[in-house]
Design an enzyme around this catalytic site. Structure first.
Site, mmCIF file in Angstrom:
data_model
loop_
_atom_site.group_PDB
_atom_site.id
_atom_site.type_symbol
_atom_site.label_atom_id
_atom_site.label_comp_id
_atom_site.label_asym_id
_atom_site.label_seq_id
_atom_site.Cartn_x
_atom_site.Cartn_y
_atom_site.Cartn_z
ATOM 1 C CG HIS A 178 61.269 -0.696 32.156
ATOM 2 N ND1 HIS A 178 62.978 -1.211 31.916
ATOM 3 C CD2 HIS A 178 61.324 0.352 32.491
ATOM 4 C CE1 HIS A 178 63.676 0.029 32.514
ATOM 5 N NE2 HIS A 178 62.531 1.154 31.850
ATOM 6 C CD GLU A 179 58.374 2.496 31.668
ATOM 7 O OE1 GLU A 179 58.356 2.922 32.315
ATOM 8 O OE2 GLU A 179 59.228 2.414 30.568
ATOM 9 C CG HIS A 222 60.507 3.228 36.270
ATOM 10 N ND1 HIS A 222 61.902 3.452 36.729
ATOM 11 C CD2 HIS A 222 60.897 3.147 34.855
ATOM 12 C CE1 HIS A 222 62.900 3.924 35.687
ATOM 13 N NE2 HIS A 222 62.509 3.602 34.911
#
Lengths: 506, 506
Positions: free
Chosen positions: B270-271, B274
């Protein structure tokens, strides 16, 4: 509004103004901390750019018309002038920073900054390739700037005084000449006697010790000296350093090399000494520009006191020996306390300052002091410097660098324009010895250390030195703590006593 | 000077002005990063104070007469107005920030900031003690401020639009009502069907996995998605997050819990999503205010695309299965790829948003969206909110919180005044599904993933989305990348297809 009320009002305005200055300075420090401990390589350039912007902004605030207005008003006689020691110190420090820099034309500051930025890279390559000739033209220009800056800043007796004062307030060539004369006359002969004995250090110091074991030793050292990990942390970096943001945020770093575990042990003690100074400041200066050590010299006195005076004493190791032995396990074979103590204090003339032992260290500094002093007052050809450097090493340490990489090119300071900085390293040791003498007049220092009551000594340091942060200048600190001015005799006597005993000299 | 030259000159002045603004914003970010990843507990208070000073200074710069002067001049028609997309975006963003905030009286901003600072602590205690009544009066005041601010900021149709636009430019209640209607009509029934099947997830997910193994898995995930560690790093924090300073300094965090190793695996993905967005921006916006993702929604689209669309696909795990198995060793017993894929996609209605699976997640958001919308346009008693919250959970998820701690008190957002933020989480998933559809029209996405050529997909994301940073608004990005406006049908269809297949529904 009465005059006194107006003075107070201006003081409040100045303090509000400095809050922003302080936030900028702390931001610079945080990015610097990050770059040295965590940032990925690819981020260095953009971080450096941000540091440059923050630094320029903080500098602009320190010489702005607004701050000048406050300082002019607060520099009038009473009742305008500040009353408390804290307010006086704030005005004193701001005034000094303003006076020292506002005369320098902005164009020259910019040109100098660019020169220094470029010099750093050139020096690194020159050192790697042992090519002094590559660095010499940059050094020449930096020296030229430093001479000009000394004139802008102003001085009473010697141009070098203007630079010394930047790192050690009120330090002068006159005082340092007296100091180094003592070192030259008494330490050099002592070293010669010791060298003749030819007693080697223990080989255990080069035994491999795992990082995990070294980390446990770091924890033992931090616990023993009372470094508060709720207000600090230990990280790793290429070169150990301390960063004090405010008293509740004081960080240290170390480095771990498998084949020299003592390096990290004494780095933690050294940086721990800096850190105690920063952690022990009084609450009433928290978050002000006084919330930091007063000078390089006083700071080094605290790190060297913990590292050398305490940390290399027999009594310190007696107190931690059971825990130390439990952690180190069988890594070092059968190691006796006697052998350990001798080895951590072994004297051996060497070429590299940062690896020097306690006795030869001031001689490395003396070389640099004498050269810098000469450079600032005479016309020297930069080509002659390596020869001058090498001659001084021969004279004071009895060895000659085989090349410039291990000679004149070894330190980062000159490529960074830090002329006047070196003496503070030796002054730190001298202050530390003088503090020790004052402490001994009040308590049995080493008995306390041996009995695990080191806190009695750090309490004294906090009371006399740490809590004041930047409120008092170094000479006031020394006088208040020891009852007299800097006196190199304490230092030289300390070295004579300690090393005569270790080497069994009369 | 010609009018165009004057426009260019003003643009240069604005950019110089913004360099300092950017340095202040980056400093705030660096202290925030440090506080969440490294700073000792004792330092939090003084760091918060510095962040407050930097933040106030940056805010003052964003509404100063100086910036207003530049913006007014650059808002005139051509030839004064900027020509390039980059310059236009800089002016657009500054103008918006100025317009949205300069109307709010400084006294109200201060009062609000103090309220929010106090609310955070109150909310934490209220959640711990399951005592909504303690938090309610603060929430009531915060809602009051938000309503007033919406009026100051201005809006066309609905006061909530003013707040939505802060996190997702040009987002409105009108658009979101259409979006959530689709979710309500199609996801809720799908969930009900799946819940009836009662198929449990694999128990292996709770097997203990050591931190060292989890760290190796993190490294595998980062390598697989192409996160550049020369311009980034992975740290640990209580809650995973990404911090993009500039494209060459993009950091992510994760957390390691021995008994839920999947949490850190999917956090890194997820990160990492980003982070790819932040690392892939084009060089020509580096170090400007455009050097960051454009909105929360677009940012979440990238993280959810990597985490869910790619990271929970069979093909992704087929491609890493040999390496994954080698790292995980015997920790999980005999685990089949089928069981693994089912478990990482298992659907189960639950109470806590941040632990929700991919299908139920938008329902958690819908609850909050509907409540926020109501709060902003009607007069609601704060005492009624827990009841309203619980009813919506019953209706959409089929479960009712047994207490407010696992109900209305679970999220930090309201105590922090972040009304309008939640919808961006669901929008992110919707954008991601729409990007997937556009990608599929151009390439066989999952065949590429299976064959270890994920870079073909991230290249597309870079080209269509990442490189633009904040140059274009979300609706322009969506149109450029997919050829049409946001269309929730892609998202709902994606969920229907994926979960029907996983659960073997018709």
């Amino acid at each position: 509004m009465s005059n006194q009320a107006q003075g107070l009002d201006t003081m409040t305005k100045l303090k509000n103004y400095l809050e922003k200055y302080y936030a900028l300075a702390m931001s610079e420090a945080m990015f610097s901390w990050d770059m040295q401990t965590a940032a990925p390589r690819g981020a260095w350039e953009s971080i450096s750019k941000i540091i440059g912007i923050l630094s320029a902004e903080a500098f602009a605030m320190s010489i702005s018309p607004e701050i000048k207005g406050y300082l002019d008003e607060l520099s009038q006689p009473a009742p305008f002038s500040p009353v408390s020691d804290i307010d006086k110190a704030i005005v004193r420090i701001c005034r000094k920073q303003y006076d020292q820099t506002h005369n320098i034309p902005v164009a020259e500051i910019r040109e100098y900054s660019e020169l220094v930025a470029a010099s750093d890279g050139v020096w690194r390559v020159a050192r790697e390739e042992n090519d002094y000739g590559r660095f010499a033209p940059y050094l020449e220009k930096i020296i030229g700037f430093k001479k000009k800056f000394a004139e802008y800043i102003g001085y009473k007796d010697h141009p070098y005084d203007a630079l010394l004062d930047m790192y050690e307030p009120d330090m002068t060539v006159a005082k340092l000449d007296v100091f180094f004369a003592q070192v030259r006359e008494r330490v050099v002969p002592l070293l010669q006697k010791i060298t003749k004995l030819n007693k080697p250090a223990g080989a255990f110091a080069k035994q491999p010790v795992s990082k995990a074991v070294q980390e446990a030793l770091s924890a033992l050292m931090m616990r023993t000296i009372g470094y508060d990990l709720n207000r600090g942390l230990l990280a790793e970096s290429a070169h150990p350093f301390t960063m004090g943001f405010s008293k509740d945020n004081v960080r240290i770093t170390t480095h771990y090399h498998e084949d020299k575990f003592l390096s990290s042990v004494f780095s933690v003690l050294h940086e721990g000494g800096h850190a105690l100074y920063e952690q022990n400041k009084s609450d009433d200066i928290k978050g002000t520009i006084l919330d930091t050590g007063i000078s390089m010299g006083i700071h080094e006195s605290q790190s060297r006191f913990l590292e050398n005076v305490i940390g290399r004493s027999r009594e310190f190791w007696q107190s931690v020996w059971p825990e130390f032995s439990a952690i180190i396990g069988g890594c070092l074979g059968e190691l006796s306390l006697d052998e350990f103590i001798f080895t951590i204090n072994a004297v051996e003339p060497s070429l590299i300052r940062i690896e020097a032992d306690e006795l030869t260290y001031p001689l490395h500094i003396m070389v640099r002091y004498e050269l810098e002093k000469t450079l600032m007052s005479q016309v020297c050809a930069v080509e002659d410097l390596p020869r001058m450097w090498n001659e001084k090493y021969r004279e004071y340490l009895g060895i000659v660098p085989p090349d410039d990489a291990s000679g004149i090119l070894q330190d980062v300071h000159w490529s960074g324009g830090m002329f006047g900085y070196f003496p503070s390293y030796a002054l730190g040791s001298a202050y530390a010895a003088q503090f020790l003498a004052a402490l001994k007049a009040e308590m049995d220092v080493f008995a306390l250390v041996r009995d695990g009551r080191l806190y009695k000594i750090t309490d004294w340091l906090r009371e006399k030195i740490h809590r004041h942060g930047s409120v008092y200048t170094p000479d006031v600190i020394i006088r208040q703590a020891t009852g007299q001015d800097l006196n190199a005799d304490y230092y030289v006597k300390y070295l004579e006593d300690k090393f005569s005993k270790i080497y069994g000299l009369a």
